[in-house]
Design a protein around this motif. Structure first.
Motif, PDB file in Angstrom:
ATOM      1  N   GLY A 459       0.792  -1.227   0.000  1.00 32.03           N
ATOM      2  CA  GLY A 459       0.000   0.000   0.000  1.00 32.03           C
ATOM      3  C   GLY A 459       0.826   1.281   0.000  1.00 32.03           C
ATOM      4  N   ILE A 460       0.193   2.347   0.505  1.00 33.51           N
ATOM      5  CA  ILE A 460       0.789   3.695   0.391  1.00 33.51           C
ATOM      6  C   ILE A 460       1.979   3.898   1.332  1.00 33.51           C
ATOM      7  CG2 ILE A 460      -1.331   4.792  -0.442  1.00 33.51           C
ATOM      8  CD1 ILE A 460      -1.933   5.635   2.408  1.00 33.51           C
ATOM      9  N   GLY A 461       2.107   3.029   2.332  1.00 38.47           N
ATOM     10  CA  GLY A 461       3.251   3.134   3.237  1.00 38.47           C
ATOM     11  C   GLY A 461       3.049   4.213   4.297  1.00 38.47           C
ATOM     12  N   PHE A 474      -7.398   7.171  18.587  1.00 39.89           N
ATOM     13  CA  PHE A 474      -7.893   8.262  17.712  1.00 39.89           C
ATOM     14  C   PHE A 474      -6.767   8.941  16.929  1.00 39.89           C
ATOM     15  CE2 PHE A 474     -11.290   8.597  21.184  1.00 39.89           C
ATOM     16  CZ  PHE A 474     -12.154   7.724  20.522  1.00 39.89           C
ATOM     17  N   ARG A 475      -5.731   8.185  16.578  1.00 43.61           N
ATOM     18  CA  ARG A 475      -4.630   8.772  15.784  1.00 43.61           C
ATOM     19  C   ARG A 475      -4.804   8.352  14.330  1.00 43.61           C
ATOM     20  NH1 ARG A 475      -0.367   9.002  19.718  1.00 43.61           N
ATOM     21  NH2 ARG A 475      -1.229  10.307  21.351  1.00 43.61           N
ATOM     22  N   ARG A 476      -4.884   9.332  13.426  1.00 45.50           N
ATOM     23  CA  ARG A 476      -5.102   9.025  12.007  1.00 45.50           C
ATOM     24  C   ARG A 476      -4.145   9.853  11.153  1.00 45.50           C
ATOM     25  NH1 ARG A 476     -10.549   9.010   9.612  1.00 45.50           N
ATOM     26  NH2 ARG A 476      -9.719   7.121   8.690  1.00 45.50           N
ATOM     27  N   LEU A 477      -3.673   9.268  10.083  1.00 45.06           N
ATOM     28  CA  LEU A 477      -2.802  10.022   9.168  1.00 45.06           C
ATOM     29  C   LEU A 477      -3.557  10.407   7.899  1.00 45.06           C
ATOM     30  CD1 LEU A 477       0.516   7.934   9.368  1.00 45.06           C
ATOM     31  CD2 LEU A 477      -0.127   9.930  10.701  1.00 45.06           C
ATOM     32  N   HIS A 478      -4.559   9.608   7.560  1.00 44.69           N
ATOM     33  CA  HIS A 478      -5.254   9.842   6.288  1.00 44.69           C
ATOM     34  C   HIS A 478      -6.741  10.023   6.523  1.00 44.69           C
ATOM     35  CE1 HIS A 478      -1.687   7.278   5.639  1.00 44.69           C
ATOM     36  NE2 HIS A 478      -1.454   8.165   4.666  1.00 44.69           N
ATOM     37  N   GLY A 479      -7.059  10.775   7.622  1.00 42.90           N
ATOM     38  CA  GLY A 479      -8.448  10.945   8.028  1.00 42.90           C
ATOM     39  C   GLY A 479      -9.332  11.511   6.943  1.00 42.90           C
ATOM     40  N   SER A 483     -12.238   6.468   5.420  1.00 45.96           N
ATOM     41  CA  SER A 483     -13.110   6.409   6.590  1.00 45.96           C
ATOM     42  C   SER A 483     -12.393   5.601   7.675  1.00 45.96           C
ATOM     43  CB  SER A 483     -14.420   5.711   6.219  1.00 45.96           C
ATOM     44  OG  SER A 483     -14.158   4.365   5.917  1.00 45.96           O
ATOM     45  N   GLY A 484     -12.731   5.885   8.929  1.00 40.94           N
ATOM     46  CA  GLY A 484     -12.111   5.133  10.020  1.00 40.94           C
ATOM     47  C   GLY A 484     -12.271   5.881  11.322  1.00 40.94           C
ATOM     48  N   THR A 485     -11.876   5.225  12.389  1.00 40.72           N
ATOM     49  CA  THR A 485     -12.051   5.844  13.712  1.00 40.72           C
ATOM     50  C   THR A 485     -10.715   6.221  14.347  1.00 40.72           C
ATOM     51  OG1 THR A 485     -11.987   3.640  14.643  1.00 40.72           O
ATOM     52  CG2 THR A 485     -14.178   4.573  14.224  1.00 40.72           C
ATOM     53  N   GLY A 486      -9.626   5.720  13.788  1.00 38.48           N
ATOM     54  CA  GLY A 486      -8.304   6.005  14.368  1.00 38.48           C
ATOM     55  C   GLY A 486      -8.046   5.174  15.628  1.00 38.48           C
ATOM     56  N   ILE A 487      -8.795   4.092  15.718  1.00 37.66           N
ATOM     57  CA  ILE A 487      -8.648   3.299  16.952  1.00 37.66           C
ATOM     58  C   ILE A 487      -8.201   1.870  16.634  1.00 37.66           C
ATOM     59  CG2 ILE A 487     -10.813   2.095  17.562  1.00 37.66           C
ATOM     60  CD1 ILE A 487     -10.950   3.957  19.971  1.00 37.66           C
ATOM     61  N   GLY A 488      -8.190   1.500  15.335  1.00 33.25           N
ATOM     62  CA  GLY A 488      -7.873   0.126  14.918  1.00 33.25           C
ATOM     63  C   GLY A 488      -6.513  -0.346  15.425  1.00 33.25           C
ATOM     64  N   LEU A 489      -5.465   0.467  15.202  1.00 31.48           N
ATOM     65  CA  LEU A 489      -4.123   0.034  15.626  1.00 31.48           C
ATOM     66  C   LEU A 489      -3.979   0.060  17.151  1.00 31.48           C
ATOM     67  CD1 LEU A 489      -1.746   1.544  12.908  1.00 31.48           C
ATOM     68  CD2 LEU A 489      -2.480  -0.820  13.201  1.00 31.48           C
ATOM     69  N   ALA A 490      -4.737   0.989  17.809  1.00 31.31           N
ATOM     70  CA  ALA A 490      -4.718   1.004  19.286  1.00 31.31           C
ATOM     71  C   ALA A 490      -5.320  -0.301  19.801  1.00 31.31           C
ATOM     72  CB  ALA A 490      -5.497   2.202  19.807  1.00 31.31           C
TER      73      ALA A 490
HETATM   74  P1  ADP Z   1      -8.005   4.073  11.105  1.00 32.33           P
HETATM   75  O1  ADP Z   1      -9.366   3.870  11.635  1.00 32.33           O
HETATM   76  O2  ADP Z   1      -7.732   5.477  10.698  1.00 32.33           O
HETATM   77  O3  ADP Z   1      -7.651   3.110  10.062  1.00 32.33           O
HETATM   78  P2  ADP Z   1      -5.946   2.874  12.650  1.00 32.33           P
HETATM   79  O4  ADP Z   1      -5.689   3.033  14.105  1.00 32.33           O
HETATM   80  O5  ADP Z   1      -6.261   1.535  12.173  1.00 32.33           O
HETATM   81  O6  ADP Z   1      -7.084   3.890  12.353  1.00 32.33           O
HETATM   82  O7  ADP Z   1      -4.725   3.436  11.875  1.00 32.33           O
HETATM   83  C1  ADP Z   1      -4.157   4.659  12.269  1.00 32.33           C
HETATM   84  C2  ADP Z   1      -3.539   5.312  11.076  1.00 32.33           C
HETATM   85  O8  ADP Z   1      -2.408   4.609  10.643  1.00 32.33           O
HETATM   86  C3  ADP Z   1      -4.423   5.320   9.877  1.00 32.33           C
HETATM   87  O9  ADP Z   1      -5.262   6.454   9.894  1.00 32.33           O
HETATM   88  C4  ADP Z   1      -3.446   5.362   8.711  1.00 32.33           C
HETATM   89  O10 ADP Z   1      -3.091   6.663   8.466  1.00 32.33           O
HETATM   90  C5  ADP Z   1      -2.267   4.626   9.245  1.00 32.33           C
HETATM   91  N1  ADP Z   1      -2.229   3.228   8.767  1.00 32.33           N
HETATM   92  C6  ADP Z   1      -2.664   2.141   9.422  1.00 32.33           C
HETATM   93  N2  ADP Z   1      -2.433   1.025   8.697  1.00 32.33           N
HETATM   94  C7  ADP Z   1      -1.810   1.409   7.552  1.00 32.33           C
HETATM   95  C8  ADP Z   1      -1.307   0.723   6.398  1.00 32.33           C
HETATM   96  N3  ADP Z   1      -1.361  -0.600   6.278  1.00 32.33           N
HETATM   97  N4  ADP Z   1      -0.735   1.461   5.430  1.00 32.33           N
HETATM   98  C9  ADP Z   1      -0.644   2.805   5.554  1.00 32.33           C
HETATM   99  N5  ADP Z   1      -1.102   3.511   6.600  1.00 32.33           N
HETATM  100  C10 ADP Z   1      -1.679   2.828   7.601  1.00 32.33           C
END
Ligand code: ADP
Length: 521
Positions: A459-461, A474-479, A483-490
């Motif tokens: 992907g985009i990296g 609630f941390r997002r880079l591509h909000g 779409s998303g909540t920013g909580i998935g990785l947490a």
């Molecule tokens: P979200 O709900 O925004 O996906 P996550 O907590 O899952 O929230 O991810 C936080 C942020 O990390 C995302 O908003 C995205 O910017 C970045 N991110 C997560 N996974 C990837 C991935 N595989 N490739 C690129 N960016 C990612």
């Protein structure tokens, strides 16, 4: 008769003194030069230093300056005969014990009696038989050589002992040398001061009276064949006044002609023991404080978790009310609602829905971070990935994603956190795809006491400066774009930490990302 000049058979090319070169000195005394030369010729093969004298006076003079292994003395000489010369030789301290062999042509009892009385060791009768002369003189040559050797050995021994004593004294610790049974044979001055006893009083004593737990060390040799010093040991040491102190001791054994000896180095460890006790006390206090703090933190964490859980539940109701009222309002107003007002009501509903989505995600996060008691089961990660891909079917089809999953392990674990982990990682790998259809590789490899699982995408990296940031709530880079909540990785991090593992990412912008998870075996 004139005295012959002093002659020796020493070659000028070999200037070493006879004793050093291993040769000894022999004195030949005869008034007849021919006799002297004959004696010299017979003794030459012995390869010793021969000195010649033609009268008693010369012989005495030579005895003053040289130490002879033996003197061959002609009995009949004018002026001072052999017996008189022998008497004077014996009178001098330096030549008191020099062996004298009388050479005579007459075999008379009186002569023998007189000669032996003057300390003669033998008589040689003329005509001289060369072999007899050589073998008799050789005995004295060997005797002198042995004597020289013994003297040298004694000197070496004395100097070695002196060196040993100096080393013993210079040692920074008290040193005690004992036999195997522990009887003290030697001690240095530090031992005196440490035990408050004179060194002489220590010698002969049993070391057990100073160190009751002392033991003769087991002999173990180093590669070089030397005895290996025993590791440092802490024992209680006792003084005669009844006081005791902790001591560090090191033992070392060495072989001597008198048997095995053991050196024991003793160091007063009172200060060290105090310091250790202090450190131990501080450590105990620290441990107590840490466990109190941990308990308090656990309590407040649990309180916060419960509060967040209740709030995320309770907030659903007012949101539902906002949505309901905004829908009523739009129905009530019907056709009277202007475009601007309609848009405002739609925005209210949209944000309320988003708020609901965030609260649901928050509840998921709270659920996964619940550290309460749960039963571990055997979870097959292959089955987990299969279930997750089923859940994400719509996304996979819509994006044309290909998932390549290597053999994954079965873990004794909790199923829900593993499902949440793979669901979020695979979901993100699809969501944050680049221009090409997503290719997601899932694999596992065994690390040190752990499994390392990885989810790799094309992907985009992610910019490395955000590697830690994205795992926060609630941390997002591509909000804006996704779409998303920013909580998935947490959630992923909470799930992995709950299983006692770690999660990290390796990536670069435009080059895809690989998420790694290590889980203990
Ligand atoms: P979200 O709900 O925004 O996906 P996550 O907590 O899952 O929230 O991810 C936080 C942020 O990390 C995302 O908003 C995205 O910017 C970045 N991110 C997560 N996974 C990837 C991935 N595989 N490739 C690129 N960016 C990612």
């Amino acid at each position: 008769m004139t005295a012959m000049p002093e002659r020796t058979t020493r070659s000028p090319a070999a200037p070493a003194p006879p004793e050093e070169s291993g040769r000894v000195k022999l004195l030949l005394v005869d008034d007849d030069e021919d006799n002297l030369l004959a004696l010299q010729a017979i003794l030459e093969p012995l390869n010793q230093e021969l000195m010649l004298a033609q009268n008693g006076t010369d012989a005495l003079r030579l005895c003053l300056d040289h130490d002879f292994a033996a003197i061959l003395l002609d009995v009949r000489m004018p002026d001072m005969d052999g017996f008189e010369t022998a008497e004077m030789i014996r009178a001098r301290k330096k030549s008191l014990h020099t062996p004298i062999l009388f050479v005579t042509a007459y075999r008379s009892d009186e002569q023998l009696f007189r000669g032996y009385n003057l300390g003669a060791v033998d008589f040689l009768f003329k005509p001289i038989v060369p072999e007899i002369l050589q073998s008799k003189v050789n005995v004295f040559v060997e005797l002198r050589r042995t004597e020289q050797l013994l003297r040298r050995k004694a000197e070496e021994l004395a100097s070695a002992e002196q060196r040993f004593r100096v080393v013993l004294e210079a040692a920074p610790d008290a040193m005690v040398i004992t036999d195997q049974a522990g009887t003290i044979e030697l001690a240095n001055s530090r031992a005196d001061s440490l035990f408050g006893r004179s060194r002489e009083a220590l010698i002969g004593r049993d070391i057990h009276s100073l160190l009751p737990a002392w033991q003769c060390p087991e002999e173990e040799l180093t590669e070089a064949g030397h005895p290996r010093p025993t590791p440092e040991q802490r024992l209680m040491a006792h003084r005669d006044d009844g006081s005791a102190f902790p001591a560090e001791i090191t033992r070392n054994s060495f072989h001597t002609a008198d048997g095995l000896l053991i050196t024991t180095a003793i160091r007063d460890a009172t200060d060290q023991a105090h310091a250790e006790a202090k450190i131990q006390k501080t450590n105990l206090e620290l441990e107590k404080r840490v466990s109190e703090r941990t308990a308090a933190l656990r309590y407040s964490n649990e309180a916060l978790r419960q509060f967040a859980w209740a709030a995320s539940h309770d907030l659903q109701e007012p949101i539902r009310t906002v949505v309901t009222y905004s829908q009523w309002l739009s129905q009530l107003m019907g056709g009277n609602l202007g475009a601007r007002e309609a848009k405002m009501l739609a925005t209210i509903e949209q944000h309320a829905a988003r708020l609901n989505q965030l609260l649901a995600a928050l509840r998921q996060y709270i659920q996964v971070s619940d550290s309460g008691q749960h039963t571990l089961t055997n979870v097959d990660c292959n089955a987990v990935v299969k279930a997750v891909t089923w859940n994400l079917q719509a996304m996979i089809q819509e994006s044309g994603a290909r998932i390549e999953c290597g053999p994954l392990p079965s873990l004794v674990s909790l199923e829900l956190p593993l499902v949440q982990l793979f669901q979020n990682l695979i979901g993100n790998a699809i969501k944050y795809r680049g221009a090409d259809p997503p290719v997601i590789k899932i694999s596992a490899q065994e690390g040190e006491n752990c499994w390392i699982l990885s989810v790799q995408d094309n992907g985009i990296g992610i910019d490395p400066k955000y590697f830690d940031y994205i795992f926060g709530v609630f941390r997002r880079l591509h909000g804006a774009q996704k779409s998303g909540t920013g909580i998935g990785l947490a959630i992923c991090r909470a799930a992995v930490e709950r299983l006692g593992g770690k999660i990290w990412v390796e990536s670069a912008l435009g080059a895809g990302s690989t998420f790694y998870v290590s889980l203990p075996l």
